[in-house]
Scaffold this motif. Structure first.
Motif, PDB file in Angstrom:
ATOM      1  N   VAL A  94      53.744  37.250  50.577  1.00 41.83           N
ATOM      2  CA  VAL A  94      52.772  36.755  49.598  1.00 41.83           C
ATOM      3  C   VAL A  94      51.427  36.649  50.306  1.00 41.83           C
ATOM      4  O   VAL A  94      51.296  35.920  51.299  1.00 41.83           O
ATOM      5  CB  VAL A  94      53.178  35.383  49.037  1.00 41.83           C
ATOM      6  CG1 VAL A  94      52.149  34.886  48.023  1.00 41.83           C
ATOM      7  CG2 VAL A  94      54.562  35.441  48.400  1.00 41.83           C
ATOM      8  N   GLY A  95      50.422  37.385  49.834  1.00 38.65           N
ATOM      9  CA  GLY A  95      49.115  37.359  50.474  1.00 38.65           C
ATOM     10  C   GLY A  95      49.167  37.827  51.910  1.00 38.65           C
ATOM     11  O   GLY A  95      48.417  37.325  52.761  1.00 38.65           O
TER      12      GLY A  95
ATOM     13  N   ASN B  78      50.208  23.803  49.795  1.00 39.96           N
ATOM     14  CA  ASN B  78      48.852  23.727  49.261  1.00 39.96           C
ATOM     15  C   ASN B  78      48.940  23.278  47.807  1.00 39.96           C
ATOM     16  O   ASN B  78      49.248  24.068  46.916  1.00 39.96           O
ATOM     17  CB  ASN B  78      48.148  25.077  49.358  1.00 39.96           C
ATOM     18  CG  ASN B  78      46.723  25.019  48.834  1.00 39.96           C
ATOM     19  OD1 ASN B  78      46.224  23.958  48.460  1.00 39.96           O
ATOM     20  ND2 ASN B  78      46.050  26.163  48.813  1.00 39.96           N
TER      21      ASN B  78
ATOM     22  N   GLY C 177      46.499  22.226  45.951  1.00 38.16           N
ATOM     23  CA  GLY C 177      45.198  22.316  45.294  1.00 38.16           C
ATOM     24  C   GLY C 177      44.126  21.516  45.990  1.00 38.16           C
ATOM     25  O   GLY C 177      43.089  22.067  46.378  1.00 38.16           O
TER      26      GLY C 177
ATOM     27  N   HIS D 156      46.879  23.793  52.964  1.00 40.63           N
ATOM     28  CA  HIS D 156      45.641  23.590  52.206  1.00 40.63           C
ATOM     29  C   HIS D 156      44.439  24.072  52.994  1.00 40.63           C
ATOM     30  O   HIS D 156      43.548  24.739  52.443  1.00 40.63           O
ATOM     31  CB  HIS D 156      45.494  22.115  51.842  1.00 40.63           C
ATOM     32  CG  HIS D 156      44.229  21.805  51.106  1.00 40.63           C
ATOM     33  ND1 HIS D 156      43.233  21.010  51.636  1.00 40.63           N
ATOM     34  CD2 HIS D 156      43.776  22.206  49.890  1.00 40.63           C
ATOM     35  CE1 HIS D 156      42.248  20.926  50.786  1.00 40.63           C
ATOM     36  NE2 HIS D 156      42.544  21.641  49.715  1.00 40.63           N
TER      37      HIS D 156
ATOM     38  N   GLY E 227      44.143  27.738  52.875  1.00 33.85           N
ATOM     39  CA  GLY E 227      44.091  28.327  51.535  1.00 33.85           C
ATOM     40  C   GLY E 227      45.323  29.147  51.178  1.00 33.85           C
ATOM     41  O   GLY E 227      45.221  30.183  50.491  1.00 33.85           O
ATOM     42  N   ILE E 228      46.491  28.693  51.618  1.00 33.94           N
ATOM     43  CA  ILE E 228      47.732  29.410  51.322  1.00 33.94           C
ATOM     44  C   ILE E 228      47.997  29.391  49.815  1.00 33.94           C
ATOM     45  O   ILE E 228      47.858  28.356  49.160  1.00 33.94           O
ATOM     46  CB  ILE E 228      48.912  28.770  52.080  1.00 33.94           C
ATOM     47  CG1 ILE E 228      48.679  28.868  53.587  1.00 33.94           C
ATOM     48  CG2 ILE E 228      50.226  29.418  51.687  1.00 33.94           C
ATOM     49  CD1 ILE E 228      48.506  30.276  54.111  1.00 33.94           C
ATOM     50  N   ASP E 229      48.392  30.526  49.283  1.00 34.38           N
ATOM     51  CA  ASP E 229      48.598  30.665  47.836  1.00 34.38           C
ATOM     52  C   ASP E 229      50.026  30.261  47.480  1.00 34.38           C
ATOM     53  O   ASP E 229      50.915  31.107  47.327  1.00 34.38           O
ATOM     54  CB  ASP E 229      48.316  32.104  47.403  1.00 34.38           C
ATOM     55  CG  ASP E 229      48.420  32.292  45.896  1.00 34.38           C
ATOM     56  OD1 ASP E 229      48.542  31.283  45.170  1.00 34.38           O
ATOM     57  OD2 ASP E 229      48.390  33.458  45.443  1.00 34.38           O
ATOM     58  N   ASP E 230      50.262  28.949  47.321  1.00 30.64           N
ATOM     59  CA  ASP E 230      51.606  28.505  46.978  1.00 30.64           C
ATOM     60  C   ASP E 230      51.919  28.664  45.500  1.00 30.64           C
ATOM     61  O   ASP E 230      53.101  28.723  45.128  1.00 30.64           O
ATOM     62  CB  ASP E 230      51.825  27.057  47.444  1.00 30.64           C
ATOM     63  CG  ASP E 230      52.219  26.994  48.910  1.00 30.64           C
ATOM     64  OD1 ASP E 230      52.919  27.909  49.370  1.00 30.64           O
ATOM     65  OD2 ASP E 230      51.821  26.037  49.598  1.00 30.64           O
ATOM     66  N   LEU E 231      50.905  28.747  44.646  1.00 32.52           N
ATOM     67  CA  LEU E 231      51.174  29.136  43.253  1.00 32.52           C
ATOM     68  C   LEU E 231      51.684  30.568  43.224  1.00 32.52           C
ATOM     69  O   LEU E 231      52.633  30.892  42.504  1.00 32.52           O
ATOM     70  CB  LEU E 231      49.902  29.008  42.411  1.00 32.52           C
ATOM     71  CG  LEU E 231      49.438  27.600  42.054  1.00 32.52           C
ATOM     72  CD1 LEU E 231      48.118  27.670  41.277  1.00 32.52           C
ATOM     73  CD2 LEU E 231      50.484  26.855  41.246  1.00 32.52           C
ATOM     74  N   GLY E 232      51.061  31.427  44.021  1.00 36.66           N
ATOM     75  CA  GLY E 232      51.518  32.809  44.127  1.00 36.66           C
ATOM     76  C   GLY E 232      52.919  32.902  44.706  1.00 36.66           C
ATOM     77  O   GLY E 232      53.725  33.744  44.290  1.00 36.66           O
TER      78      GLY E 232
ATOM     79  N   ASN F  95      48.515  23.749  36.599  1.00 32.84           N
ATOM     80  CA  ASN F  95      47.866  25.047  36.505  1.00 32.84           C
ATOM     81  C   ASN F  95      48.605  26.072  35.658  1.00 32.84           C
ATOM     82  O   ASN F  95      47.971  26.974  35.112  1.00 32.84           O
ATOM     83  CB  ASN F  95      47.645  25.610  37.916  1.00 32.84           C
ATOM     84  CG  ASN F  95      46.534  24.894  38.647  1.00 32.84           C
ATOM     85  OD1 ASN F  95      45.366  25.223  38.487  1.00 32.84           O
ATOM     86  ND2 ASN F  95      46.883  23.892  39.435  1.00 32.84           N
TER      87      ASN F  95
END
Length: 315
Positions: free
Chosen positions: A51-52, A116, A118, A125, A128-133, A170
């Motif tokens: 992811v990312g 993360n 938000g 955090h 900026g790790i994309d944990d929603l992704g 979100n």
């Protein structure tokens, strides 16, 4: 004559190379097939996804009879900071509860090992790790193993609880129901959506005070101000269309040793409930001691049974 022999040698070497590469390709296909697990009863499967550009890991426990349904409800259980998915799996044992075999249960691993959410916390955090992704990628990957429903059931403890509310805030359209334990999040600026929520919090939690404010401990400065649990649940109730009127008392003597306060006049059974556990600190009710978390433990309780009962009630 020499050129003829050289040409023949080149032909033989080319044929040998082709056979070698063909054999290697067959081996690679075999390995790939072996690594794609079949859906077996109660099977534990460890997965890796990217992811990312970052490799992420999680463990999934399949249901008792994977072929019994066209699609399965799925639970994501997020661990606290300084732990990993194994902590959540061995402490909560959601998959081993009475109705656990009727769900696909996922235990994700955080990033070094934080989430993360938000507006916090820790390394996830800061970087900026994309944990929603990550959540969405897990849903897609789990669906490659076994058919799952489009909306997921979410639970988490401490930092994992904050991530649960971050997902709810979100993308509520992906959430069937939520149980957060031991940490809150501001829910004022969220996308609209009506989702049943239960929040569980110890009345002696020094890491994340139930009345809000700043906690004690290693991550207090990084986490910052915590939303009062009652205010967060009231905000969610308003989002759920419950209004801010009188709440109903729901007794949980055996599992949580408390009486919960619930907004039940909500459309679509989108109940919003707060359960404050007496004589308990920053802990999962029912988990044994072992993490050195803030405040007293309550191993005599059983939050996992209550989580599953809440999810069962909102199927």
């Amino acid at each position: 004559m020499k050129l003829s022999r050289l040409s023949c040698l080149r032909t033989r070497m080319t044929a040998l190379a082709r056979r070698s590469w063909a054999g290697l390709a067959g081996l690679l296909v075999t390995v790939s097939l072996v690594s794609a697990p079949a859906a077996e009863a109660g099977q534990r499967v460890d997965r890796k996804i990217r992811v990312g550009g970052i490799e992420r890991t999680y463990t999934v426990i399949l249901p008792n009879n994977p072929k019994a349904r066209a699609s399965w409800p799925v639970i994501f259980a997020f661990h606290p900071a300084v732990a990993q998915g194994r902590w959540m799996r061995t402490r909560t044992k959601l998959h081993a509860t009475r109705s656990g075999g009727n769900y696909v249960v996922v235990y994700p691993d955080g990033y070094y090992p934080t989430w993360n959410a938000g507006d916090c916390c820790g390394r996830a955090h800061r970087e900026g790790i994309d944990d929603l992704g990550f959540f969405n990628a897990m849903r897609k990957d789990v669906a490659s193993l076994i058919p799952i429903e489009s909306k997921a059931y979410l639970t988490g403890f401490s930092g994992g609880s904050q991530l649960v509310y971050h997902i709810l805030c979100n993308q509520p359209q992906t959430v069937a129901a939520v149980v957060g334990v031991g940490a809150t999040r501001n829910m004022d600026r969220c996308r609209s959506g009506r989702v049943p929520v239960m929040h569980i919090h110890g009345d002696r939690d020094r890491g994340s005070p139930v009345e809000g404010g700043y906690g004690e401990g290693l991550f207090a400065k990084d986490i910052g101000y915590m939303e009062p649990a009652a205010k967060m649940v009231r905000t969610i109730a308003r989002r759920n269309g419950c209004g801010t009127g009188a709440t109903k008392a729901i007794s949980k003597p055996r599992t949580l040793d408390t009486t919960c306060s619930a907004y039940t006049n909500c459309p679509g059974a989108a109940v919003s409930m707060l359960c404050v556990v007496p004589r308990m600190g920053h802990a999962w009710p029912g988990a044994p001691k072992g993490m050195g978390l803030l405040g007293p433990f309550r191993p005599d309780l059983n939050a996992s049974a209550e989580v599953m009962a809440f999810f069962d009630a909102h199927r």
